[in-house]
Design an enzyme around this catalytic site. Structure first.
Site, mmCIF file in Angstrom:
data_model
loop_
_atom_site.group_PDB
_atom_site.id
_atom_site.type_symbol
_atom_site.label_atom_id
_atom_site.label_comp_id
_atom_site.label_asym_id
_atom_site.label_seq_id
_atom_site.Cartn_x
_atom_site.Cartn_y
_atom_site.Cartn_z
ATOM 1 N N GLY A 1 -67.353 -20.583 77.447
ATOM 2 C CA GLY A 1 -66.161 -19.515 77.365
ATOM 3 C C GLY A 1 -65.469 -19.804 76.083
ATOM 4 N N ARG B 1 -67.164 -23.246 70.903
ATOM 5 C CA ARG B 1 -68.476 -24.054 71.427
ATOM 6 C C ARG B 1 -69.577 -23.339 71.184
ATOM 7 N NH1 ARG B 1 -67.689 -24.989 77.722
ATOM 8 N NH2 ARG B 1 -65.800 -26.342 77.105
ATOM 9 N N ARG C 1 -63.313 -9.728 67.387
ATOM 10 C CA ARG C 1 -62.292 -10.407 68.167
ATOM 11 C C ARG C 1 -62.475 -12.067 68.197
ATOM 12 N NH1 ARG C 1 -59.602 -7.147 72.532
ATOM 13 N NH2 ARG C 1 -59.977 -5.107 72.108
ATOM 14 N N ARG D 1 -74.023 -19.498 82.072
ATOM 15 C CA ARG D 1 -72.522 -20.016 81.811
ATOM 16 C C ARG D 1 -72.754 -21.574 81.624
ATOM 17 N NH1 ARG D 1 -67.664 -20.796 81.622
ATOM 18 N NH2 ARG D 1 -66.520 -21.880 83.290
ATOM 19 N N SER E 1 -66.489 -25.625 81.459
ATOM 20 C CA SER E 1 -65.926 -26.819 82.028
ATOM 21 C C SER E 1 -65.365 -26.436 83.436
ATOM 22 C CB SER E 1 -64.992 -27.396 81.275
ATOM 23 O OG SER E 1 -63.908 -26.407 81.061
ATOM 24 N N ASP F 1 -62.128 -32.302 84.195
ATOM 25 C CA ASP F 1 -60.774 -32.964 84.823
ATOM 26 C C ASP F 1 -61.044 -33.051 86.211
ATOM 27 O OD1 ASP F 1 -58.888 -30.480 85.840
ATOM 28 O OD2 ASP F 1 -60.279 -29.970 84.282
ATOM 29 N N ARG G 1 -64.083 -31.415 75.187
ATOM 30 C CA ARG G 1 -64.906 -30.319 75.879
ATOM 31 C C ARG G 1 -65.507 -29.369 74.963
ATOM 32 N NH1 ARG G 1 -59.777 -30.912 78.739
ATOM 33 N NH2 ARG G 1 -58.780 -29.085 77.523
#
Length: 233
Positions: A21, A25, A44, A88, A91, A205, A218
């Site tokens: 996402g 990363r 973007r 995908r 987290s 989490d 993350r």
């Protein structure tokens, strides 16, 4: 060919793409796991890269948050760039008490509170599921590397800050393992196009145990998930 959201040209993107996402990363993965890397997108600030891993060509690109965002990027990757395997890597927040920070979840299916599938005008409720081919390979790779994984149903939610904070308990009663925000749209787009998709999640989490990782952890700390995902290339 370029799109409104991707400046890549034909041939710039591999048939297998890892989809975090967070675009940072994607940058971290490209810089630390891939060789001979080229950047194909920064529109973007949604960074995309192609390189090699153990001699095999693979791409990585950010998707942003939520079904609308991953719905756009995955659709373009499939229909304009010929991507066949969409993985995908994200987290999740754990619903199950036996899931701890950094545990890995393979999403065999995605429940949702989104109406993303309404576009298909189906006469019922669509169950969005992963590619068994990718799922079985991912589980084998994890087992061979002694990486513990849990396979099960996840929740793709449109809401991060919900008005009913205990609503997760109803999903947990149905055996849903954890929550995230993208997989249902990814699985729908892949199924409609006849390509493969899989979600691999690291627990960031626990809603049950009230524990969490930091944003930096993350971004950079989910190495076991990376090993499994890159092994699929």
């Amino acid at each position: 060919m370029t799109t409104a959201h991707n400046s890549a040209k034909n041939g710039d993107i591999a048939e297998t793409v890892l989809l975090p996402g967070d675009p940072l990363r994607a940058k971290f993965i490209a810089e630390n796991f891939l060789e001979d890397v080229t950047q194909f997108n920064n529109v973007r600030n949604m960074y995309g890269y192609t390189g090699t891993y153990n001699g095999k060509r693979v791409s990585v690109m950010g998707t942003g948050m939520g079904c609308p965002s991953i719905g756009i990027y995955s659709y373009e990757l499939i229909h304009f760039y010929g991507v066949k395997n969409l993985i995908r890597i994200g987290s999740c927040g754990a619903f199950a008490p036996n899931l701890n920070l950094y545990d890995i979840v393979l999403g065999i299916g995605a429940s949702t509170d989104s109406n993303f599938a309404q576009q298909y005008d189906l006469p019922g409720t669509y169950s969005a599921t992963a590619s068994y081919e990718l799922l079985s390979k991912a589980k084998n790779i994890a087992d061979e590397n002694n990486i513990n994984t849990v396979v099960g149903n996840i929740l793709t939610s449109d809401v991060f800050y919900g008005d009913q904070p205990d609503s997760w308990k109803k999903w947990a009663k149905m055996g849903v393992l954890a929550a995230e925000m993208e997989s249902y749209a990814l699985y729908c787009n892949a199924a409609r196009a006849g390509v493969n998709a899989l979600t691999i999640l690291t627990v960031s989490d626990s809603i049950v145990n009230q524990t969490e990782t930091t944003p930096e952890e993350r971004e950079k700390g989910f190495t076991n998930m990376m090993k499994v995902a890159l092994g699929l290339a």
